[in-house]
Write a protein that holds these residues in place. Structure first.
Motif, PDB file in Angstrom:
ATOM      1  N   TRP A 141      86.199 -60.789 -10.620  1.00  0.00           N
ATOM      2  CA  TRP A 141      86.857 -59.606 -11.156  1.00  0.00           C
ATOM      3  C   TRP A 141      87.850 -58.993 -10.173  1.00  0.00           C
ATOM      4  O   TRP A 141      87.570 -58.864  -8.980  1.00  0.00           O
ATOM      5  CB  TRP A 141      85.816 -58.553 -11.535  1.00  0.00           C
ATOM      6  CG  TRP A 141      85.063 -58.885 -12.783  1.00  0.00           C
ATOM      7  CD1 TRP A 141      83.831 -59.488 -12.877  1.00  0.00           C
ATOM      8  CD2 TRP A 141      85.492 -58.640 -14.126  1.00  0.00           C
ATOM      9  NE1 TRP A 141      83.479 -59.631 -14.191  1.00  0.00           N
ATOM     10  CE2 TRP A 141      84.464 -59.117 -14.985  1.00  0.00           C
ATOM     11  CE3 TRP A 141      86.633 -58.068 -14.690  1.00  0.00           C
ATOM     12  CZ2 TRP A 141      84.564 -59.028 -16.363  1.00  0.00           C
ATOM     13  CZ3 TRP A 141      86.729 -57.986 -16.070  1.00  0.00           C
ATOM     14  CH2 TRP A 141      85.707 -58.457 -16.884  1.00  0.00           C
ATOM     15  N   GLY A 149      86.534 -61.096 -20.325  1.00  0.00           N
ATOM     16  CA  GLY A 149      85.246 -60.734 -19.729  1.00  0.00           C
ATOM     17  C   GLY A 149      84.088 -61.438 -20.381  1.00  0.00           C
ATOM     18  O   GLY A 149      83.016 -61.526 -19.806  1.00  0.00           O
ATOM     19  N   ARG A 189      89.205 -62.381 -13.769  1.00  0.00           N
ATOM     20  CA  ARG A 189      88.956 -61.448 -14.862  1.00  0.00           C
ATOM     21  C   ARG A 189      89.534 -60.093 -14.457  1.00  0.00           C
ATOM     22  O   ARG A 189      89.407 -59.684 -13.304  1.00  0.00           O
ATOM     23  CB  ARG A 189      87.449 -61.328 -15.141  1.00  0.00           C
ATOM     24  CG  ARG A 189      86.823 -62.592 -15.705  1.00  0.00           C
ATOM     25  CD  ARG A 189      85.311 -62.427 -15.830  1.00  0.00           C
ATOM     26  NE  ARG A 189      84.703 -63.468 -16.631  1.00  0.00           N
ATOM     27  CZ  ARG A 189      84.311 -64.638 -16.160  1.00  0.00           C
ATOM     28  NH1 ARG A 189      84.446 -64.916 -14.872  1.00  0.00           N
ATOM     29  NH2 ARG A 189      83.770 -65.543 -16.954  1.00  0.00           N
TER      30      ARG A 189
END
Length: 301
Positions: free
Chosen positions: A262, A301, A5
């Motif tokens: 992330w 997300g 992400r």
């Protein structure tokens, strides 16, 4: 298939440590620009409301989610129970936002926000102090995880855990609940080997900041005179694709150990010299290139 992400921090738009390095944009304009650049997550900053009833509709409008956010910890010389009270509001907010973690930055004794203190004056812990700190951080991180919101510990310039040896010792003195936020830019500025840190500590890495550095600025610093904020003003940090770190190699090494989660662009700069939207576009393009080369599947997300 590894999943990535891509997020960004608002520090390029508004600097919480040095407010003069802030663009005159609203939260909504910041989110709009980040979304237009391609990102689907944003870490929190000072212009974020700390509740999802207010923030949720704004995030939804721009297709964004909360992908983390800083907590100024004081555990080094503080009390665990007091820290639990201090973090409670942010923890409840992050749980409601389905954020991946709270970024724990140790600010006790840190000189990162003080322009009168040179980099060489950073706090240094003895073996016994590190051992005691590790015990407290482990207990606190275990409590946070049990409450439903894990911590990711941010090694940081001008703080107690800055250098590669300090990080090695700290992680050897903490339990598995203390996860690591790996920040290539801070480690490079501290003189560490950004690949070796991944090799040694990949099992603990739960969050990644893709901060790049300009090595000409790093090498030109006088650490007996220049503060951390002086270095920022001089342009030490930038986004991937605009600095000197090889993020292709960094991301490939993370992928080789199975990291998923992330990748957050976080690069504080003078917005007048480095326009945030332009920097966001450069960072996203390079980050997308390197995660694709490392065979990640990019998801929203």
């Amino acid at each position: 298939m590894l999943k990535a992400r891509l997020g960004i921090a608002p520090i390029a738009w508004w600097n919480d440590d040095l407010e003069e390095l802030s663009d005159d944009v609203s939260l909504e304009e910041c989110l709009r620009q980040a979304s237009e650049a391609g990102f689907t997550g944003m870490e929190t900053g000072r212009r974020f409301p700390m509740n999802m009833s207010e923030l949720g509709p704004i995030l939804k409008k721009y297709g964004m989610s909360v992908c983390g956010g800083w907590f100024s910890g004081l555990l080094l010389d503080g009390d665990i129970e007091e820290e639990k009270d201090r973090i409670r509001e942010q923890m409840d907010f992050f749980i409601a936002a389905n954020a991946p973690c709270i970024v724990y930055g140790e600010t006790a004794c840190s000189i990162q926000g003080d322009r009168t203190k040179p980099l060489a004056a950073k706090p240094k812990l003895s073996q016994e102090e590190m051992k005691a700190y590790g015990r407290k951080m482990t207990a606190f991180a275990e409590w946070c995880a049990d409450e439903g919101m894990p911590l990711a510990y941010h090694h940081h310039m001008a703080a107690a855990i800055e250098t590669e040896p300090e990080l090695d010792l700290f992680l050897s003195r903490t339990g598995e609940a203390v996860k690591l936020l790996y920040d290539a830019g801070h480690m490079a500025m501290a003189g560490g080997d950004v690949i070796r840190v991944i090799n040694h500590h990949h099992r603990r890495i739960s969050h990644v900041h893709t901060k790049d550095v300009r090595m000409s600025v790093v090498n030109g610093l006088d650490r007996s005179k220049d503060s951390f904020l002086d270095a920022v003003v001089k342009g030490v940090f930038t986004v991937p694709g605009d600095g000197d770190l090889d993020f292709g190699r960094i991301v490939h090494r993370l992928a080789s150990f199975g990291y998923q989660g992330w990748f957050v662009v976080e690069a504080e700069q003078d917005p007048k010299i480095s326009p945030p939207f332009q920097m966001a576009q450069i960072g996203y393009k390079e980050l997308l290139r390197v995660v694709d080369a490392a065979e990640y599947t990019v998801i929203s997300g």
